[in-house]
Design an enzyme around this catalytic site. Structure first.
Site, mmCIF file in Angstrom:
data_model
loop_
_atom_site.group_PDB
_atom_site.id
_atom_site.type_symbol
_atom_site.label_atom_id
_atom_site.label_comp_id
_atom_site.label_asym_id
_atom_site.label_seq_id
_atom_site.Cartn_x
_atom_site.Cartn_y
_atom_site.Cartn_z
ATOM 1 N N GLY A 13 42.447 -96.396 -29.035
ATOM 2 C CA GLY A 13 41.115 -95.908 -28.430
ATOM 3 C C GLY A 13 40.802 -94.409 -29.223
ATOM 4 O O GLY A 13 40.141 -93.668 -28.234
ATOM 5 N N SER A 14 41.171 -93.974 -30.378
ATOM 6 C CA SER A 14 40.583 -92.608 -30.655
ATOM 7 C C SER A 14 39.133 -92.522 -30.939
ATOM 8 O O SER A 14 38.529 -91.777 -30.701
ATOM 9 C CB SER A 14 41.331 -92.298 -32.163
ATOM 10 O OG SER A 14 41.055 -93.017 -33.103
ATOM 11 N N ASN A 15 38.632 -93.829 -31.410
ATOM 12 C CA ASN A 15 37.228 -93.879 -31.454
ATOM 13 C C ASN A 15 36.338 -93.746 -30.193
ATOM 14 O O ASN A 15 35.580 -93.000 -29.728
ATOM 15 C CB ASN A 15 36.482 -95.031 -32.158
ATOM 16 C CG ASN A 15 36.595 -94.953 -33.655
ATOM 17 O OD1 ASN A 15 35.676 -94.130 -34.265
ATOM 18 N ND2 ASN A 15 37.472 -95.550 -34.184
ATOM 19 N N MET A 91 39.957 -106.177 -30.660
ATOM 20 C CA MET A 91 40.408 -107.153 -31.670
ATOM 21 C C MET A 91 40.386 -108.486 -31.186
ATOM 22 O O MET A 91 41.003 -109.380 -31.946
ATOM 23 C CB MET A 91 41.888 -106.842 -31.861
ATOM 24 C CG MET A 91 42.182 -105.385 -32.444
ATOM 25 S SD MET A 91 41.297 -105.238 -33.865
ATOM 26 C CE MET A 91 42.335 -106.000 -35.118
ATOM 27 N N LEU A 94 34.206 -112.596 -30.801
ATOM 28 C CA LEU A 94 33.320 -112.723 -29.835
ATOM 29 C C LEU A 94 32.418 -114.071 -30.165
ATOM 30 O O LEU A 94 32.058 -114.296 -31.499
ATOM 31 C CB LEU A 94 32.467 -111.636 -29.420
ATOM 32 C CG LEU A 94 33.150 -110.640 -28.990
ATOM 33 C CD1 LEU A 94 32.310 -109.343 -28.912
ATOM 34 C CD2 LEU A 94 33.468 -110.528 -27.358
ATOM 35 N N ASN A 108 29.497 -102.125 -33.438
ATOM 36 C CA ASN A 108 30.826 -102.146 -33.903
ATOM 37 C C ASN A 108 31.019 -100.877 -35.004
ATOM 38 O O ASN A 108 29.939 -100.930 -35.587
ATOM 39 C CB ASN A 108 31.062 -103.402 -34.406
ATOM 40 C CG ASN A 108 32.664 -103.438 -34.800
ATOM 41 O OD1 ASN A 108 33.548 -102.881 -34.091
ATOM 42 N ND2 ASN A 108 32.925 -104.002 -36.085
ATOM 43 N N HIS A 110 33.518 -100.249 -38.354
ATOM 44 C CA HIS A 110 34.361 -100.888 -39.189
ATOM 45 C C HIS A 110 34.674 -100.024 -40.260
ATOM 46 O O HIS A 110 33.869 -99.324 -40.769
ATOM 47 C CB HIS A 110 33.495 -102.277 -39.647
ATOM 48 C CG HIS A 110 34.151 -102.814 -40.791
ATOM 49 N ND1 HIS A 110 35.368 -103.816 -40.313
ATOM 50 C CD2 HIS A 110 34.411 -103.002 -42.219
ATOM 51 C CE1 HIS A 110 35.810 -104.307 -41.411
ATOM 52 N NE2 HIS A 110 35.241 -103.985 -42.526
ATOM 53 N N GLU A 175 34.818 -91.442 -39.052
ATOM 54 C CA GLU A 175 34.541 -92.610 -37.954
ATOM 55 C C GLU A 175 34.126 -91.954 -36.576
ATOM 56 O O GLU A 175 33.239 -92.255 -35.830
ATOM 57 C CB GLU A 175 35.673 -93.577 -37.767
ATOM 58 C CG GLU A 175 36.050 -94.611 -38.610
ATOM 59 C CD GLU A 175 36.921 -95.504 -38.357
ATOM 60 O OE1 GLU A 175 37.002 -96.076 -37.071
ATOM 61 O OE2 GLU A 175 37.992 -95.853 -39.295
HETATM 62 C C1 GRF Z 1 39.181 -98.155 -36.129
HETATM 63 O O1 GRF Z 1 39.623 -97.981 -37.580
HETATM 64 C C2 GRF Z 1 38.028 -98.823 -36.097
HETATM 65 O O2 GRF Z 1 37.104 -98.816 -37.329
HETATM 66 C C3 GRF Z 1 38.636 -100.460 -36.329
HETATM 67 O O3 GRF Z 1 39.523 -100.293 -35.555
HETATM 68 C C4 GRF Z 1 40.123 -99.005 -35.420
HETATM 69 C C5 GRF Z 1 40.186 -98.533 -34.020
HETATM 70 O O4 GRF Z 1 40.957 -97.303 -33.962
HETATM 71 N N1 GRF Z 1 37.284 -101.201 -35.940
HETATM 72 P P1 GRF Z 1 41.001 -96.742 -32.481
HETATM 73 O O5 GRF Z 1 41.465 -97.676 -31.472
HETATM 74 O O6 GRF Z 1 39.381 -96.358 -32.354
HETATM 75 O O7 GRF Z 1 41.723 -95.385 -32.939
#
Ligand code: GRF
Length: 214
Positions: A13-15, A91, A94, A108, A110, A175
């Site tokens: 969950g870093s994003n 992951m 859907l 999303n 990517h 990101e």
């Molecule tokens: C990220 O690289 C995102 O682009 C991809 O999955 C990864 C998720 O990383 N869809 P995080 O869980 O947000 O750290």
């Protein structure tokens, strides 16, 4: 108007954290109302709770079909009056049913410059192809995987000696900057999905949808 956002995760969950932090800004047009994971052991759930955000696990393994799992997801989102969904390392594929229900309201991120390198192992494939620029993309979700209309992209150089890990780290930094920018564009109504394309309003500026670091 403050939009209510749900972030769907499966892992660290870093994003998600970058979106939560961005939403703390007083002028951010959205609040993170819910974090949902299909994996009860996702590290991101604890990180969301530490930030005082409701964090729910809906374990897909507890459902007999993809449809029944998605109905549970959908019900949780609707109960909380969610306006937009951000997939962030979610992951599960859907179904068209779920995607259509949230059409134009689900984003999303990517880790490649789409339409290049859809699917997994994007950094490894970028290195194998010898591209000099790589990056990440925020797009609307459509039933076809990693194929939705593009809202924002960040460009990242590939440098000599890069490994999958060094390149992934450089992309991930972008990101974290790009996703909040893209969500802001959407929530402010400066970009929207119309007729299968992203339409930007006059207030659109390249700053919002394109990051191009040296
Ligand atoms: C990220 O690289 C995102 O682009 C991809 O999955 C990864 C998720 O990383 N869809 P995080 O869980 O947000 O750290």
């Amino acid at each position: 108007m403050t939009r209510r956002i749900a972030i769907l995760i499966s892992g660290r969950g870093s994003n998600m954290v970058s979106l939560i932090e961005a939403a703390h800004a007083a002028d951010f047009p959205a609040e993170i109302a819910l974090v949902l994971s299909n994996r009860p052991d996702a590290g991101g759930l604890d990180r969301a709770r530490q930030a005082d955000i409701e964090a729910l696990a809906i374990d897909h393994k507890a459902y007999s079909s993809r449809e029944s799992f998605e109905q549970a997801l959908d019900a949780s989102l609707r109960e909380r009056n969610i306006d937009f969904i951000c997939l962030a390392g979610f992951m599960r594929v859907l179904t068209p049913w779920f995607v259509e229900r949230w059409a134009g309201r689900m984003l999303n991120i990517h880790p490649s410059l789409l339409p290049l390198f859809r699917g997994t192992h994007t950094h490894q494939r970028a290195l194998e192809e010898g591209v000099l620029v790589h990056g990440c993309t925020v797009h609307f979700v459509v039933p076809e995987l990693d194929a939705g209309p593009i809202v924002a992209q960040a460009v990242v150089p590939v440098v000599p000696g890069d490994t999958e890990d060094t390149l992934a780290a450089r992309v991930l930094m972008q990101e974290h900057a790009l996703y909040p920018q893209a969500l802001r564009l959407i929530c402010e109504g400066r970009a929207r999905l119309e007729g299968g394309k992203v339409v930007f309003t006059n207030a659109w500026s390249a700053e919002g949808s394109l990051r191009s670091p040296k």
